[in-house]
Structures are given as C-alpha cells and as structure tokens.
Design an enzyme around this catalytic site. Structure first.
Site, PDB file in Angstrom:
ATOM      1  NE  ARG A  86      45.917 137.421  -4.542  1.00 36.50           N
ATOM      2  CZ  ARG A  86      46.825 136.556  -4.148  1.00 36.50           C
ATOM      3  NH1 ARG A  86      47.669 135.836  -5.088  1.00 36.50           N
ATOM      4  NH2 ARG A  86      47.315 136.304  -2.990  1.00 36.50           N
ATOM      5  CG  HIS A 130      52.731 137.257  -2.155  1.00 35.81           C
ATOM      6  ND1 HIS A 130      51.752 137.006  -2.912  1.00 35.81           N
ATOM      7  CD2 HIS A 130      53.636 136.130  -2.083  1.00 35.81           C
ATOM      8  CE1 HIS A 130      51.878 135.719  -3.466  1.00 35.81           C
ATOM      9  NE2 HIS A 130      53.092 135.209  -3.202  1.00 35.81           N
ATOM     10  CD  GLU A 175      50.151 130.419  -1.317  1.00 36.58           C
ATOM     11  OE1 GLU A 175      51.379 129.968  -1.027  1.00 36.58           O
ATOM     12  OE2 GLU A 175      49.424 130.164  -2.283  1.00 36.58           O
ATOM     13  CG  ASN A 301      46.635 131.524  -3.415  1.00 35.08           C
ATOM     14  OD1 ASN A 301      45.714 132.126  -3.825  1.00 35.08           O
ATOM     15  ND2 ASN A 301      47.797 132.266  -3.155  1.00 35.08           N
ATOM     16  CE1 TYR A 303      49.932 127.711  -8.571  1.00 33.29           C
ATOM     17  CE2 TYR A 303      49.468 128.090  -6.257  1.00 33.29           C
ATOM     18  CZ  TYR A 303      50.083 128.559  -7.392  1.00 33.29           C
ATOM     19  OH  TYR A 303      50.121 129.777  -7.718  1.00 33.29           O
ATOM     20  CD  GLU A 376      49.378 132.660  -5.691  1.00 31.28           C
ATOM     21  OE1 GLU A 376      49.912 131.724  -5.616  1.00 31.28           O
ATOM     22  OE2 GLU A 376      49.633 133.646  -4.885  1.00 31.28           O
TER      23      GLU A 376
HETATM   24  C1  FCB Z   1      52.357 130.137  -4.255  1.00 29.22           C
HETATM   25  C2  FCB Z   1      52.665 131.612  -4.173  1.00 29.22           C
HETATM   26  C3  FCB Z   1      53.443 132.315  -5.256  1.00 29.22           C
HETATM   27  C4  FCB Z   1      53.927 131.208  -6.347  1.00 29.22           C
HETATM   28  C5  FCB Z   1      53.088 130.099  -6.490  1.00 29.22           C
HETATM   29  C6  FCB Z   1      53.747 129.514  -7.345  1.00 29.22           C
HETATM   30  O1  FCB Z   1      52.593 129.393  -3.213  1.00 29.22           O
HETATM   31  O2  FCB Z   1      51.897 132.422  -3.575  1.00 29.22           O
HETATM   32  O3  FCB Z   1      54.177 133.436  -4.706  1.00 29.22           O
HETATM   33  O4  FCB Z   1      55.153 130.997  -5.602  1.00 29.22           O
HETATM   34  O5  FCB Z   1      53.016 129.434  -5.272  1.00 29.22           O
END
Ligand code: FCB
Length: 474
Positions: A86, A130, A175, A301, A303, A376
């Site tokens: 991607r 992006h 995002e 995405n 985290y 992500e």
């Molecule tokens: C996300 C972004 C990516 C990177 C990661 C750590 O929010 O999409 O570009 O910065 O975090």
C-alpha cells in the site's frame, strides 16, 4: 520453537488462504526528490520550512529516496514475500498546482512502480491522498474550502484513468481525522492552522472529497475496488464518573463515529453535532448521500487506546509531538488524556491489541456489513543496529504478532476482515516527529540509505509464508 521447527509445522492460527498480507508507506514520508519530475509544492514542503514545526527542523526533501530506489525497494518487498504493498500517490507530482491536466512525468513514476510490483507478484494498493495537498490549493482556502473536494475528484479521476487497468484496490483519503484536526485545529500537521470551526469544514470536505472521488472513479470503471480509510481508537473513560463517561463519548464521537457514521450510515452522529453547537453548520443538503457511497471495503488504521477524563487541565491529546500545537478536539477541548497504565511504544502510545478487537467487533455489530482491511498497524521503537549488522526488534515483532492474533480471533468471531498491512515497510519521515521515530520493518540508515530488514521483517516474512502464526507462546 526454533525457526526451523516453525517452518515444518503448520501454524496454530491459520488465516484464510486469500487473506492479504501487506505493508504500507506514504509518498511524502519516503519519496524525497521533491523538485524532480515536475512535482509541485505541497503543504508539507511549506510546513517543514517553518521554524518549530518539526522536531530538529527536519524535512523530507530526500526522505529515504524511494523515488530513485523504488526498484530495489520492490525487490526487497519480493524477498520478504509481501502479497500487497500500500503506497500513496503524491498529488503535486500529478497536478503541480492542484488543477488542470496530469503531469505525464508524475504519472510515469507511479506506472513504473506499479509495473515493477506486478512483475514481482505484489498487488499494488493505491491511496490517493496521504496529506500532501498542493500548496496552491491551500492558498485558495485548503480543505476548509468546498472547492478542494471537487479538485480532489478531478485528481482522483486522472490517477485512476492512468492506473485503473493495473491497480484493482484503491482508497481515497488516508485518515481524514488527522488531515482535518491535526492540520486545521491543533496545527501539529501541515498546514498548521489553528482554526477549530474551519477544521470542521475541513473534516466534512475531506469526506465529501472521498464521495466525489468514488463517483468519478466508478464512472470510469466498474471493476475497481474502493475503500475509505479511517484511523480508529479504542476509548476508555478513566473512571465511571459522569464527567469521564461524557469525555469518552465525545472523543469516540469525534475520532470514530463522526467518520464511520458519515461513510457507512450517511449521517453525522446527533450527539457530536450537539456538542459542536454553532460549529455544526458545515454540511449542505445532499452531501451525506454523496459521502455514503457503497464501499467495497473499509480500511482501518489502528495503533492504540485512549484513556480520557472529563477533568480539564490534563494533556490535550495522547502523545502529541513536542512541537507547538493546540487541541485537535473541536468543541471538546476540556477533555484530558491520561495514561491507562499499559506499556507504551517509543511514541508514548499505549500497546493494546484488545482495542483492535473491540473496534472490529463493534463495526461488525453496529454498522452495515462491509469487508474490512487493517491498512496500518505497527509501532515505533528505538531500534539500534547491533554489531552483527542486524536489528533485534523483538518488541515490534511482539506488537505485530499480538495484533495479528487479535485479527485471527476477530475473523473467528465472524468479522469480515480480509487483510493486514504493517506500518511501515521501511523507517521514514514521521511527520512532526521527523526521523526520530522508526516504524519500519526494514531499518534505513538515513546517511547511506542502506536498508536492512529487522528481525520483525524476517518474522513477518515467515508468518506470510506459513499463512499464520502460533499462539502467544511462540
Ligand atoms: C498514521 C499515518 C502514517 C504514520 C503512522 C505512524 O496516522 O497514517 O502516515 O504516520 O500514523
């Protein structure tokens, strides 16, 4: 178990045979060559030149020079056995000023990249935006201006027209939360504006841009698969107090439901609009029908988890960069972000794969059915190259393994999860944090541009090869 044993034994957690195993990057973070091939100026080129915006005043003029090294990079991807890659297209390479015909040299770069990927059996997944808006469009008002949505649809059509015969999987805006609220409310990201009411227009126009682009691309071809891309967080109230529960509702509203409800239900959440009061007047009649196009997939995405409190006076967001910025939480600026007590990555982000499970099962329960993809997921750690030339990043391997086990559990629970992309393929320019935060499966020496797959990359390659992984004892 040794790697040798793992090779012979079938994994305990087997993924569907058509599960997509990938890794992700984005244009500005890796390409460099910011003045080559007729590329115009983006808001990030401008932003990084302003004092105090990026840690150590770093910029991505060279980044990891992927523009010149893409062939070797694709070869490395093939050696890791990636099924999909991607990447994003840089808008100012295609339209240097954000309007008008396509710059052929810009398109050629992505055609070559796609050809290289296809020749190696790697499926290209294109993200159209992006965060590198052409500066000329920011000068004309940026995302708070409705015009920008129309310009994005034109741009999407140009790229799709050129690559749609070879690229099947597309996503529109990466995002929109970050692009709108870090770009226009907190100012942590380009263009660095701190105008909360305008940030709401930006959020709406990014969603409208998505909808208009989907329409434009569908008009060109019917076999393209298109998804929206959102960054979702699990949210916990610090305590069961009314104030903390209200804080959690507000942050969940702005971070998650604002985007999910618009994309998948065609309506903004009523409680969020109420919180926003006078700042809620950004949508026009008919916009939400455009935004809520039927989607082939939703890209997520993920985290971390946020723990929030309604008691003002604490941190304005979870682990913002140590640069000059305000609150991204429009109309809910009083909410404080507190530590939930879990281990953290080098970003200070709490590690919690149970949050991913929460999100995936919630989507399955509360939203219309749509195939899901983790576009992500990953972690920054302070990697060092050891004397033997390898990078022992066990923490990153454990992070990814834990989240993959969660993906497997979600699939078992009936969630239509169809793929996983690690963030990121290679170390790169991490926005306001500059080069200090390494997310790569592959280590990059920023002085020599030498790439070295970390242990996590080798482990991920093995996981792909086996089509799954073992339980936590692995
Ligand atoms: C996300 C972004 C990516 C990177 C990661 C750590 O929010 O999409 O570009 O910065 O975090």
């Amino acid at each position: 178990m040794t790697t040798q044993d793992a090779r012979i034994q079938a994994p305990e957690l087997v993924f569907p045979t058509d599960f997509v195993w990938g890794a992700a990057t984005s244009a500005y973070q890796i390409e460099g060559a910011v003045t080559s091939g007729g590329r115009g100026v983006s808001i990030w080129d401008t932003f990084v030149r302003q004092p105090g915006r990026v840690v150590n005043g770093e910029n991505a003029d060279v980044a990891i020079d992927h523009y010149h090294r893409y062939r070797d990079d694709v070869e490395m991807m093939a050696s890791l056995g990636l099924g999909a890659y991607r990447f994003s297209v840089s808008w100012p390479r295609i339209q240097p000023d954000g309007t008008g015909p396509a710059n052929a040299e810009g398109l050629d770069f992505y055609k070559r990249l796609v050809d290289e990927l296809l020749a190696r059996g790697i499926d290209p997944w294109v993200t159209l935006y992006h965060w590198d808006l052409p500066q000329a469009l920011e000068d004309a008002g940026g995302w708070p201006s409705r015009e920008t949505s129309a310009r994005f649809a034109d741009y999407a059509a140009l790229v799709h027209d050129a690559l749609g015969d070879r690229v099947r999987n597309w996503s529109t805006v990466n995002e929109p939360w970050c692009a709108a609220f870090l770009g226009y409310a907190s100012g942590e990201h380009a263009p660095g504006r701190r105008e909360p009411a305008q940030a709401m227009y930006a959020a709406h126009h990014l969603l409208l841009a998505h909808g208009l682009a989907v329409e434009a691309m569908r008009a060109q071809r019917s076999d393209t698969r298109i998804g929206g891309c959102v960054n979702l967080y699990a949210i916990s109230p610090q305590t069961g107090s009314e104030a903390d529960l209200d804080a959690a509702r507000r942050i969940d509203g702005l971070q998650n439901r604002f985007f999910l409800d618009a994309l998948l239900k065609g309506a903004y959440p009523a409680d969020v609009l109420e919180d926003l009061g006078e700042m809620a007047g950004f949508a026009r009649e008919g916009d939400l029908a455009v935004i809520a196009q039927p989607l082939d997939m939703l890209l997520i995405n993920y985290y971390s988890r946020f723990t929030v409190s309604g008691k003002p006076g604490g941190a304005a967001s979870a682990a913002a960069a140590p640069t000059d910025s305000g609150s991204p939480w429009v109309g809910s600026e009083h909410v404080s972000f507190v530590q939930g007590g879990r281990p953290v990555t080098a970003m200070g982000w709490e590690i919690d794969d149970s949050g991913l499970y929460e999100i995936l099962t919630r989507l399955h329960r509360e939203y219309p059915a749509v195939p899901l993809v983790i576009s992500e997921n990953g972690a920054a750690f302070d990697d060092v190259v050891a004397a033997d030339g390898t990078v022992h990043d066990g923490e990153r391997r454990d992070y990814i393994a834990a989240h993959l086990r969660t993906c497997h559990a979600a699939i078992q629970a009936g969630v239509p999860l169809t793929g996983y992309f690690a963030w990121s393929l290679m170390d790169n320019f991490e926005w306001a944090w500059g080069y200090g935060k390494r997310f790569g499966l592959v280590h990059v020496d920023y002085g020599t541009q030498v790439r070295v797959p970390k242990e996590s990359a080798l482990w991920y390659a093995e996981t792909i090869r086996r089509g799954g992984l073992n339980g936590p004892a692995e």
